[in-house]
Design an enzyme around this catalytic site. Sequence first.
Site, PDB file in Angstrom:
ATOM      1  N   LYS A 278       0.822  -1.216   0.000  1.00  0.00           N
ATOM      2  CA  LYS A 278       0.000   0.000   0.000  1.00  0.00           C
ATOM      3  C   LYS A 278       0.855   1.265   0.000  1.00  0.00           C
ATOM      4  CE  LYS A 278      -4.321  -1.999   1.359  1.00  0.00           C
ATOM      5  NZ  LYS A 278      -5.467  -2.044   2.273  1.00  0.00           N
ATOM      6  N   ARG A 313      -3.366 -10.554   4.553  1.00  0.00           N
ATOM      7  CA  ARG A 313      -3.754 -10.561   3.138  1.00  0.00           C
ATOM      8  C   ARG A 313      -2.600  -9.956   2.344  1.00  0.00           C
ATOM      9  NH1 ARG A 313      -6.273  -7.176  -0.610  1.00  0.00           N
ATOM     10  NH2 ARG A 313      -7.735  -8.243  -2.014  1.00  0.00           N
TER      11      ARG A 313
END
Length: 331
Positions: A278, A313
Amino acid sequence: MSYYRPLVRHGDARPEGAIHLAGSALWFTEVEVLDRSAPPRIVPAGLLPEEIRLRLMSRRATIAGLDMTQPQIMGILNVTPDSFSDGGKHDELSAARDAALQMVADGASIIDIGGESTRPGAIEVEEMEEITRTAPVIAALRDASAVPISIDTRKATVAMEALEAGASLVNDVSGFTFDAALAPLAAQAGVPVCVMHAQGDPQTMQKDPHYDNVVLDVYDFLSAQVDQLEAIGVLREQIVIDPGIGFGKSEAHNLALLRNLSVFHGIGCPILLGVSRKGFIGTIGKAPQAEARAPGSIAVGLAGVAQGVQLLRVHDVAETAQALRLWQATR
């Protein structure tokens, strides 16, 4: 209202009165009490309210066949043209299936398949297009492997087709707020779900995110959504929660949530952490290219596991699995 963040520790030498966290090998003897109108304070775990103590210590039930007393890896398989990191890489059915099977071989215990990008600025995909992208891949993977499969969608029709194709968990980035039919579908199907927090939708969520208190606001949302799901028939023990790192959050919001992850155990559900590649990892880690963010992603993931997070994840399955094995061995 007070919130209780266990100060998580590990090791075989546990003091008398130490409380195991969620049935795992981690434990705590103190909690940080968080309040909207008072400064944080540290108190002995023995002063916890009974309901919170039971939620913090109760062993988490198996989810989609996965042991929630051990950290598990969820491999990300985006069958989209525009996902921020791997968009367009799995357009062909065989390529998508083979990528999923490789993730299983590398250490993923569940595969999360998504057909709609939720990167900042992404535009909503039509239901039939999302089904066309996801259902055949799920069916092909199910034919080739018994690995649990999660469908990453906000839409009931997409989820229904995915479940019929062989998916075993519904992962909704909107926290079951986008499509009113999705939660009843999950309840009727009797499948586990993951409830994520997001402020706004992908197209607008990063324009100006703001909170009164990001940790407590996210906690309240997840707690309320879990209660609502339970009220319509989804078993609480089959609900996973996700604080939604990067979904309508600034870098400061993300870091506040990561520092306080263990507070979410008070909801009584397994926690999923999705930080892989991210933007804030690229900014802090000085890695502008998403594919170069595995080290930072792993560092943040292991920090989450140290706070008792049950599911990571990730895009980089082999690297995460290696790091997790060494992390467990040294502890």
